[in-house]
Scaffold this motif. Structure first.
Motif, PDB file in Angstrom:
ATOM      1  N   MET A  52       0.839  -1.175   0.000  1.00  0.00           N
ATOM      2  CA  MET A  52       0.000   0.000   0.000  1.00  0.00           C
ATOM      3  C   MET A  52       0.883   1.237   0.000  1.00  0.00           C
ATOM      4  N   ALA A  53       0.604   2.110  -0.935  1.00  0.00           N
ATOM      5  CA  ALA A  53       1.376   3.350  -1.029  1.00  0.00           C
ATOM      6  C   ALA A  53       0.861   4.363  -0.011  1.00  0.00           C
ATOM      7  N   ARG A  54       1.767   5.074   0.598  1.00  0.00           N
ATOM      8  CA  ARG A  54       1.403   6.125   1.548  1.00  0.00           C
ATOM      9  C   ARG A  54       1.494   7.466   0.842  1.00  0.00           C
ATOM     10  N   LYS A  55       0.597   8.354   1.181  1.00  0.00           N
ATOM     11  CA  LYS A  55       0.520   9.633   0.497  1.00  0.00           C
ATOM     12  C   LYS A  55       0.666  10.781   1.478  1.00  0.00           C
ATOM     13  N   SER A  56       1.087  11.903   0.955  1.00  0.00           N
ATOM     14  CA  SER A  56       1.151  13.141   1.711  1.00  0.00           C
ATOM     15  C   SER A  56       0.308  14.176   0.978  1.00  0.00           C
ATOM     16  N   GLY A  57      -0.337  15.041   1.725  1.00  0.00           N
ATOM     17  CA  GLY A  57      -1.159  16.073   1.109  1.00  0.00           C
ATOM     18  C   GLY A  57      -0.383  17.311   0.734  1.00  0.00           C
ATOM     19  N   ARG A  58       0.901  17.241   0.723  1.00  0.00           N
ATOM     20  CA  ARG A  58       1.717  18.446   0.543  1.00  0.00           C
ATOM     21  C   ARG A  58       1.567  19.107  -0.816  1.00  0.00           C
ATOM     22  N   ASN A  59       1.121  18.395  -1.837  1.00  0.00           N
ATOM     23  CA  ASN A  59       1.011  18.972  -3.175  1.00  0.00           C
ATOM     24  C   ASN A  59      -0.406  18.888  -3.740  1.00  0.00           C
ATOM     25  N   ALA A  60      -1.417  18.844  -2.906  1.00  0.00           N
ATOM     26  CA  ALA A  60      -2.786  18.682  -3.377  1.00  0.00           C
ATOM     27  C   ALA A  60      -3.209  19.844  -4.270  1.00  0.00           C
ATOM     28  N   ASN A  61      -4.008  19.511  -5.281  1.00  0.00           N
ATOM     29  CA  ASN A  61      -4.613  20.512  -6.156  1.00  0.00           C
ATOM     30  C   ASN A  61      -6.123  20.488  -5.950  1.00  0.00           C
ATOM     31  N   ILE A  62      -6.725  21.658  -5.830  1.00  0.00           N
ATOM     32  CA  ILE A  62      -8.171  21.771  -5.643  1.00  0.00           C
ATOM     33  C   ILE A  62      -8.670  22.888  -6.545  1.00  0.00           C
ATOM     34  N   SER A  63      -9.692  22.589  -7.345  1.00  0.00           N
ATOM     35  CA  SER A  63     -10.280  23.642  -8.169  1.00  0.00           C
ATOM     36  C   SER A  63     -11.796  23.622  -8.008  1.00  0.00           C
ATOM     37  N   LEU A  64     -12.374  24.807  -7.967  1.00  0.00           N
ATOM     38  CA  LEU A  64     -13.818  24.982  -7.866  1.00  0.00           C
ATOM     39  C   LEU A  64     -14.234  25.912  -8.997  1.00  0.00           C
ATOM     40  N   ASN A  65     -15.134  25.417  -9.837  1.00  0.00           N
ATOM     41  CA  ASN A  65     -15.613  26.191 -10.981  1.00  0.00           C
ATOM     42  C   ASN A  65     -14.443  26.610 -11.877  1.00  0.00           C
ATOM     43  N   ALA A  66     -13.499  25.700 -12.069  1.00  0.00           N
ATOM     44  CA  ALA A  66     -12.319  25.889 -12.929  1.00  0.00           C
ATOM     45  C   ALA A  66     -11.336  26.933 -12.396  1.00  0.00           C
ATOM     46  N   VAL A  67     -11.424  27.279 -11.120  1.00  0.00           N
ATOM     47  CA  VAL A  67     -10.481  28.206 -10.498  1.00  0.00           C
ATOM     48  C   VAL A  67      -9.638  27.418  -9.496  1.00  0.00           C
ATOM     49  N   ALA A  68      -8.315  27.406  -9.674  1.00  0.00           N
ATOM     50  CA  ALA A  68      -7.415  26.719  -8.741  1.00  0.00           C
ATOM     51  C   ALA A  68      -7.383  27.499  -7.431  1.00  0.00           C
ATOM     52  N   ILE A  69      -7.735  26.835  -6.322  1.00  0.00           N
ATOM     53  CA  ILE A  69      -7.807  27.525  -5.023  1.00  0.00           C
ATOM     54  C   ILE A  69      -6.834  26.960  -3.997  1.00  0.00           C
ATOM     55  N   GLU A  70      -5.978  26.030  -4.401  1.00  0.00           N
ATOM     56  CA  GLU A  70      -5.099  25.391  -3.420  1.00  0.00           C
ATOM     57  C   GLU A  70      -4.105  26.344  -2.779  1.00  0.00           C
ATOM     58  N   ASP A  71      -3.860  27.502  -3.383  1.00  0.00           N
ATOM     59  CA  ASP A  71      -2.944  28.477  -2.777  1.00  0.00           C
ATOM     60  C   ASP A  71      -3.457  28.985  -1.438  1.00  0.00           C
ATOM     61  N   SER A  72      -4.772  28.933  -1.232  1.00  0.00           N
ATOM     62  CA  SER A  72      -5.369  29.430   0.009  1.00  0.00           C
ATOM     63  C   SER A  72      -5.958  28.314   0.865  1.00  0.00           C
ATOM     64  N   VAL A  73      -5.689  27.061   0.515  1.00  0.00           N
ATOM     65  CA  VAL A  73      -6.207  25.921   1.272  1.00  0.00           C
ATOM     66  C   VAL A  73      -5.029  25.206   1.917  1.00  0.00           C
ATOM     67  N   ASN A  74      -5.115  24.941   3.238  1.00  0.00           N
ATOM     68  CA  ASN A  74      -4.036  24.182   3.875  1.00  0.00           C
ATOM     69  C   ASN A  74      -4.508  22.852   4.456  1.00  0.00           C
ATOM     70  N   SER A  75      -5.814  22.575   4.333  1.00  0.00           N
ATOM     71  CA  SER A  75      -6.331  21.294   4.804  1.00  0.00           C
ATOM     72  C   SER A  75      -7.693  21.044   4.168  1.00  0.00           C
ATOM     73  N   PHE A  76      -7.960  19.806   3.819  1.00  0.00           N
ATOM     74  CA  PHE A  76      -9.311  19.448   3.365  1.00  0.00           C
ATOM     75  C   PHE A  76      -9.666  18.062   3.873  1.00  0.00           C
ATOM     76  N   THR A  77     -10.954  17.875   4.087  1.00  0.00           N
ATOM     77  CA  THR A  77     -11.485  16.590   4.523  1.00  0.00           C
ATOM     78  C   THR A  77     -12.693  16.265   3.671  1.00  0.00           C
ATOM     79  N   THR A  78     -12.683  15.125   3.022  1.00  0.00           N
ATOM     80  CA  THR A  78     -13.838  14.671   2.261  1.00  0.00           C
ATOM     81  C   THR A  78     -14.438  13.488   2.997  1.00  0.00           C
ATOM     82  N   THR A  79     -15.751  13.559   3.233  1.00  0.00           N
ATOM     83  CA  THR A  79     -16.444  12.542   4.012  1.00  0.00           C
ATOM     84  C   THR A  79     -17.506  11.861   3.157  1.00  0.00           C
TER      85      THR A  79
END
Length: 143
Positions: A1-28
């Motif tokens: 099993m590969a282990r992952k780090s969130g250090r380089n996550a990409n997040i976009s909402l409505n085609a706008v990259a917002i990861e510059d202002s996000v430091n944590s996310f949780t999907t449930t």
């Protein structure tokens, strides 16, 4: 099993990259349940219901004049219907061991920003938190 780090996550909402202002996310991912136990059953019995998916984003409250940071993008999205959402946990794009999660925006489906909280404490960094309700399918892309 590969282990992952969130250090380089990409997040976009409505085609706008917002990861510059996000430091944590949780999907449930949760499933509702319906009890179907009868008097003759020795144990309780349940049926799985529909899947409910939501994402919480947290970050530093950093606004820009061009409105491309997460707080502005989230506020704009909250004022309208469902938006497209893409979450790439590793920032490497979809691949066999590197999934990307997508919510398409069409009709009644999409990512709905349900709430935004801004915290401005004395003597500490200003932060925000936002909850996004996924409406419709959340797909797991592998390539």
């Amino acid at each position: 099993m590969a282990r992952k780090s969130g250090r380089n996550a990409n997040i976009s909402l409505n085609a706008v990259a917002i990861e510059d202002s996000v430091n944590s996310f949780t999907t449930t991912f949760t499933n509702s349940e319906a009890e179907i136990t009868s008097f003759a059953d020795a144990y309780q019995n349940f049926l799985a219901g529909k899947t409910d998916v939501s994402t919480t984003l947290d970050g530093n409250y950093d606004t820009s004049a061009d409105g491309t940071d997460a707080p502005e993008t989230l506020w704009d999205a909250q004022q309208s219907g469902g938006k497209a959402l893409i979450i790439d946990p590793t920032g490497s794009g979809p691949d066999t061991d590197l999934p990307e999660y997508q919510v398409a925006s069409s009709g009644l489906t999409g990512a709905l920003v349900t709430d935004i909280t801004v915290t401005l404490p004395v003597g500490d960094a200003a932060t925000y938190s936002a909850t996004i309700q996924h409406s419709g399918a959340t797909t797991r892309a592998l390539s």
